[in-house]
Design an enzyme around this catalytic site. Structure first.
Site, mmCIF file in Angstrom:
data_model
loop_
_atom_site.group_PDB
_atom_site.id
_atom_site.type_symbol
_atom_site.label_atom_id
_atom_site.label_comp_id
_atom_site.label_asym_id
_atom_site.label_seq_id
_atom_site.Cartn_x
_atom_site.Cartn_y
_atom_site.Cartn_z
ATOM 1 N N ASP B 119 59.861 -23.263 44.678
ATOM 2 C CA ASP B 119 59.561 -24.630 44.040
ATOM 3 C C ASP B 119 58.399 -24.834 43.615
ATOM 4 O OD1 ASP B 119 58.545 -24.691 46.704
ATOM 5 O OD2 ASP B 119 59.620 -26.487 47.332
ATOM 6 N N CYS B 174 48.492 -29.528 51.062
ATOM 7 C CA CYS B 174 49.373 -28.597 51.547
ATOM 8 C C CYS B 174 49.362 -28.498 52.897
ATOM 9 C CB CYS B 174 49.070 -27.172 50.730
ATOM 10 S SG CYS B 174 50.468 -25.865 51.041
ATOM 11 N N HIS B 175 50.303 -27.632 53.590
ATOM 12 C CA HIS B 175 49.906 -27.382 55.048
ATOM 13 C C HIS B 175 50.440 -25.907 55.606
ATOM 14 C CE1 HIS B 175 54.586 -28.767 54.300
ATOM 15 N NE2 HIS B 175 54.464 -27.606 54.401
ATOM 16 N N HIS B 203 48.059 -22.124 48.238
ATOM 17 C CA HIS B 203 48.904 -20.744 48.571
ATOM 18 C C HIS B 203 48.505 -19.411 48.210
ATOM 19 C CE1 HIS B 203 53.053 -23.279 48.005
ATOM 20 N NE2 HIS B 203 52.401 -23.670 48.848
ATOM 21 N N ASP B 261 51.724 -19.783 53.042
ATOM 22 C CA ASP B 261 52.573 -19.513 51.987
ATOM 23 C C ASP B 261 51.847 -18.108 51.158
ATOM 24 O OD1 ASP B 261 52.381 -22.770 52.038
ATOM 25 O OD2 ASP B 261 54.463 -21.778 52.023
HETATM 26 N N1 LIG Z 1 52.258 -29.484 49.188
HETATM 27 C C1 LIG Z 1 53.111 -29.134 50.255
HETATM 28 O O1 LIG Z 1 52.668 -28.935 51.318
HETATM 29 C C2 LIG Z 1 54.570 -29.270 49.896
HETATM 30 C C3 LIG Z 1 55.435 -28.430 50.790
HETATM 31 C C4 LIG Z 1 56.945 -28.482 50.472
HETATM 32 C C5 LIG Z 1 57.346 -28.986 49.267
HETATM 33 N N2 LIG Z 1 56.343 -29.441 48.324
HETATM 34 C C6 LIG Z 1 56.595 -30.169 46.960
HETATM 35 O O2 LIG Z 1 56.973 -31.367 47.145
HETATM 36 C C7 LIG Z 1 57.943 -32.047 46.303
HETATM 37 C C8 LIG Z 1 59.136 -32.535 46.847
HETATM 38 O O3 LIG Z 1 59.978 -31.672 47.458
HETATM 39 P P1 LIG Z 1 61.471 -31.875 48.014
HETATM 40 O O4 LIG Z 1 61.948 -30.678 48.430
HETATM 41 O O5 LIG Z 1 60.899 -33.005 49.035
HETATM 42 O O6 LIG Z 1 61.958 -32.637 46.714
HETATM 43 P P2 LIG Z 1 63.191 -33.688 46.979
HETATM 44 O O7 LIG Z 1 63.978 -33.356 45.576
HETATM 45 O O8 LIG Z 1 64.043 -33.681 48.231
HETATM 46 O O9 LIG Z 1 62.489 -35.006 46.631
HETATM 47 C C9 LIG Z 1 61.855 -35.407 45.357
HETATM 48 C C10 LIG Z 1 61.827 -36.672 45.303
HETATM 49 O O10 LIG Z 1 61.262 -37.109 44.041
HETATM 50 C C11 LIG Z 1 62.161 -38.048 43.312
HETATM 51 N N3 LIG Z 1 61.869 -38.100 41.791
HETATM 52 C C12 LIG Z 1 62.442 -37.238 40.942
HETATM 53 N N4 LIG Z 1 61.812 -37.789 39.580
HETATM 54 C C13 LIG Z 1 60.843 -38.842 39.910
HETATM 55 C C14 LIG Z 1 60.168 -39.628 39.146
HETATM 56 N N5 LIG Z 1 60.198 -39.358 37.745
HETATM 57 N N6 LIG Z 1 59.553 -40.707 39.608
HETATM 58 C C15 LIG Z 1 59.585 -40.887 41.011
HETATM 59 N N7 LIG Z 1 60.473 -40.074 41.871
HETATM 60 C C16 LIG Z 1 61.090 -39.220 41.512
HETATM 61 C C17 LIG Z 1 63.486 -37.679 43.491
HETATM 62 O O11 LIG Z 1 64.364 -38.667 43.398
HETATM 63 C C18 LIG Z 1 63.240 -37.308 45.375
HETATM 64 O O12 LIG Z 1 63.442 -38.260 45.936
HETATM 65 C C19 LIG Z 1 58.218 -30.433 45.358
HETATM 66 O O13 LIG Z 1 57.550 -30.305 44.464
HETATM 67 C C20 LIG Z 1 58.011 -29.426 46.490
HETATM 68 O O14 LIG Z 1 57.747 -28.235 45.931
HETATM 69 C C21 LIG Z 1 55.025 -29.405 48.516
#
Ligand SMILES: NC(=O)c1ccc[n+]([C@@H]2O[C@H](COP(=O)([O-])OP(=O)(O)OC[C@H]3O[C@@H](n4cnc5c(N)ncnc54)[C@H](O)[C@@H]3O)[C@@H](O)[C@H]2O)c1
Ligand SMILES: NC(=O)c1ccc[n+]([C@@H]2O[C@H](COP(=O)([O-])OP(=O)(O)OC[C@H]3O[C@@H](n4cnc5c(N)ncnc54)[C@H](O)[C@@H]3O)[C@@H](O)[C@H]2O)c1
Lengths: 483, 483
Positions: B119, B174-175, B203, B261
């Site tokens: 992702d 990030c974690h 990452h 990661d």
């Molecule tokens: N930085 C980190 O540590 C880390 C770790 C895991 C995932 N992520 C990232 O976090 C993000 C969310 O991941 P997820 O698996 O929870 O996804 P998810 O699809 O479960 O959640 C995403 C949310 O965003 C909402 N969304 C979509 N378009 C939108 C918009 N235009 N405005 C507002 N909200 C909107 C969706 O409705 C959903 O509720 C992804 O980009 C993923 O890669 C980051």
């Protein structure tokens, strides 16, 4: 006009020997100087020395030539050192390329993305790279204030390696920028009305400025293309590629023209196999770095070394007379380049076009001239770390070189899609040799689209390390020795 | 302890919604603050909002939650904005990955050398990247002094893009660095005796310092390997890869350990196909970024969103009681991670381990803490241009972040063989989107070992541009629009 000592290492070089001798003998400002010719091949050394001595006499120039097979002697009290040596010669290049192809690496493992030039090795040529550093370190002892004019390839990897392994003043030389003149001729332009700049790395230079008679020169290039000239384009010889489909395709992507050898140094998309090379670099050769193109080049080199050998043994032949050469050269169509070389040698004042001797004259006699040279970056090209050698236009006089302001800047895409990937591979090669890191050599190939398995990469590296002439290389990489 | 407004965009995120709500409700220092939850999916939004409100009451915390589907409302007077949105959701990711695989790109075209995380797209996700910039530019108008805590992926491309398209204060979160704790556990070490640092990009972080009880921690890693633990290693779940064969093989080459990661972000040598992934990341999943591993992950996410939906609709259920959750979760073996999450939620004080809320508390209430965050490089990592976002350890207090001196430096090989190639691709992606440069998207694939022909690369880009949800992307790249 204090006389100086100029030392040429690898003086038997087919490409450079007579050009340097020619320019030295015709540069009044170097009168009274001593030229020390050094090579390990005594036959070639004697040939060049014999010709040089006769040439000086015929020209009535005030220059002394000495010859030696000892590097120390050659460097003794030198003011300028020009390295044109190819350790192991073309024979070694052909041997390792054949090994590479046996293991599935078309054109050998040294052929790499953005570094396709056949005699510009970075992986298999430990002996050549080590020799660069040996020369520099010997200069630190024997002639610490001398300038090292690095001409032997790889000039990019070489100048960076030398500057990280010694503190000798080193400048890299090439003649790739003459591609600008080739382009001017193709577009029917008057060179003197062109305001141009090129910038980048050696064999990685781009026409960042092209103004013609006050107008944007690129409009004239577009006109040339619109008039259907690209479809009509045919190469006169394998090195005639400044206006080739490859050059224009790269121009389209990067936004400015690749100049000279940069056109050769494209991605695998243009070099995948012989058919692909012919599509982009023209029939019948497919550019200089194909099977056919390089054979043509080696024949040229042979013609030159045979000519030197022949002329050196026939002492009665006048060097300043055109037909001396024409009689000797093969009957068939003598390529126009060869003819030009002959016209230069046999003229009393024409220079070869190489930059080395004019550069020395500018420094020694304060005759300011414009050159395109490889010097450490000091903000000249944004986005390239300072200290990495860049090929840029500079005015040279008694105070050294003054790099022009690169204006307009190189395009974003040249920096990110061309200079960075090319610089990254230079750093890989330097890391490998400076640390004797065999795993790094293998990793080079693991990121190469021709590599299918780890075993393939390991096998080709092993076979090259086990060549008899590579014993020192083998120990260096088996033991992880520092350079 | 002035109360603040914290806005969460994409508040329905399976990964982050409840973790952030949990931490917010248990951070005394944020008492009196307003949390604005925003999402385009009302069902998810309502679910999270309902749970948050009940959670606050059960915890007796002094916090107000509001919900909105309007970005403007959410940003109004915000002090901190956390973006966890995934525009198009996982459905879009799966769709473009399937298209890529149809065209011969295993795991899709976004899977790239050193960027295999499923992702973490950089080519097909114009909508996601554009949304990052839209949020930042809207913040410039509505809450120009607010902090943007960038969590949605790609964090590396995202933070750099945001900082080049706006002047909002942005920090990437990030974690991945918790991989250090995983390694400590595997080596049987007491975390508190570890003196460690990680550095690199998101990452792409490496354990540059590892001192244990005053001794070189890497000796303990070598001991772990010599004792045959590597051969015995088996993953507990697809994300359990800190001590995998891939991690150790990368450690051998780069000289220091890849963390979190980073282990996923290896070269194609470890990711060529499912069998290869299983060899390096363990059976049966072959790591998180294989067909099987990602299916497992999506099931986890679904369990979470279903749990939120279930709990939000059953208002009588106590959130602070463990068996509320256990009753709901699937009978089979609940992965240990899920159990830990449940233990955290149902405890009155345990925090999720995410850094966002503690970071806000450190800033607002001057509770100095150590974080690993993504901030613009200012000489912290030599060889990386200043301004490029690096992931480094820093102490955060009311005056902002104070990055620790990275000591010892990252190894030469991490810089040249890992960070530079990864940074180069970030720059390619940013150039493409900031200039609407379709040829750059295609060139990305022309330098990809999975690409055999230009037609293959063009066809997959065309099909993605022609997806109904990518109309704006298509116009952007057809017309070469600036971002
Ligand atoms: N930085 C980190 O540590 C880390 C770790 C895991 C995932 N992520 C990232 O976090 C993000 C969310 O991941 P997820 O698996 O929870 O996804 P998810 O699809 O479960 O959640 C995403 C949310 O965003 C909402 N969304 C979509 N378009 C939108 C918009 N235009 N405005 C507002 N909200 C909107 C969706 O409705 C959903 O509720 C992804 O980009 C993923 O890669 C980051
Ligand atoms: N910078 C440029 O513009 C440019 C252009 C063309 C070629 N080159 C490079 O110039 C070099 C010479 O090319 P060439 O085709 O003339 O090769 P060549 O084989 O004809 O000449 C090389 C010479 O070096 C000598 N030599 C080998 N080992 C030596 C040693 N240890 N000490 C001293 N001399 C030694 C050889 O005996 C030979 O005389 C190559 O590296 C080539 O790639 C540079």
């Amino acid at each position: 006009m204090a006389p100086v000592k100029i030392s040429i290492i690898g003086a038997g070089s087919a490409v450079f020997s007579m050009r340097l001798v020619n320019d030295l003998c015709k540069t009044k400002g170097l009168a009274g100087s001593l030229v020390s010719l050094m090579d390990v091949d005594e036959q070639r050394l004697n040939g060049v020395h014999e010709l040089a001595s006769r040439y000086v006499r015929e020209l009535g120039a005030d220059l002394r030539f000495e010859k030696t097979t000892s590097l120390e002697t050659c460097l003794h009290e030198a003011d300028f050192v020009i390295n044109t040596a190819l350790v192991g010669g073309h024979a070694y290049l052909n041997k390792v390329r054949a090994i590479g192809e046996k293991h599935g690496y078309y054109r050998g493992i040294d052929a790499q993305e953005l570094n396709m030039v056949t005699d510009y090795c970075t992986i298999t040529n430990f002996n050549q790279l080590k020799f660069f550093v040996d020369v520099a370190r010997l200069m630190e002892k024997i002639c610490p204030n001398a300038w090292l004019l690095q001409t032997a390839n790889p000039v990019f990897e070489g100048t960076n390696l030398i500057s990280r392994c010694s503190n000798i003043k080193v400048v890299g030389f090439c003649h790739g920028h003459y591609g600008v003149i080739e382009m001017a001729e193709a577009l029917g332009l008057d060179e003197n009305k062109m305001d141009w700049q090129v910038a980048g790395f050696n064999h990685a230079i781009w026409l960042n400025r092209f103004i013609y008679d006050g107008r944007n020169g690129y409009e004239l290039l577009e006109k040339w293309i619109q008039e259907g000239n690209l479809e009509k384009w045919r190469p006169k010889n394998p090195f005639d590629l400044q206006m080739s489909p490859a050059a224009i395709d790269m121009y389209r992507f990067y936004g400015i023209m690749p100049i000279g050898d940069t056109v050769r140094n494209s991605t695998w998309y243009y070099n995948k196999d012989f058919e692909t090379k012919k599509k982009w670099y023209g029939e019948p050769w497919g550019g200089p770095d194909s099977e056919e193109g390089w054979k043509w080049y080696e024949q040229q080199l042979k013609t030159t070394t045979d000519a030197i050998d022949f002329l050196s043994k026939n002492r009665t032949l006048k060097l300043l007379s055109l037909n001396t050469y024409l009689k000797f050269l093969p009957k068939g169509a003598v390529p126009v380049e060869m003819k030009k070389e002959v016209e230069v040698f046999s003229s009393p004042d024409k220079l070869s076009g190489e930059q080395h001797i004019p550069f020395i004259d500018s420094l020694v006699n304060n005759n300011a001239r414009r050159f395109v040279i490889n010097v450490p970056n000091e903000g000249y090209i944004e986005g390239v770390p300072n200290g990495v050698f860049v090929e840029v236009p500079a005015i040279v006089d008694k105070d050294g070189w003054h790099v022009e302001k690169i204006e307009p800047k190189l395009t974003d895409k040249v920096l990110r899609f061309y200079l960075w990937p090319r610089m990254m591979r230079m750093e890989w090669a330097l890391h490998a040799i400076m640390n004797g890191d065999k795993a790094a050599l293998i990793e080079f190939l693991m990121r190469d689209p021709r590599t299918k398995t780890l075993e393939q990469a390991k096998a080709v590296i092993e076979e090259i390390l086990n060549l008899p002439e590579n014993q020192q290389m083998k120990t260096h990489y088996e033991k992880g020795l520092k350079l």
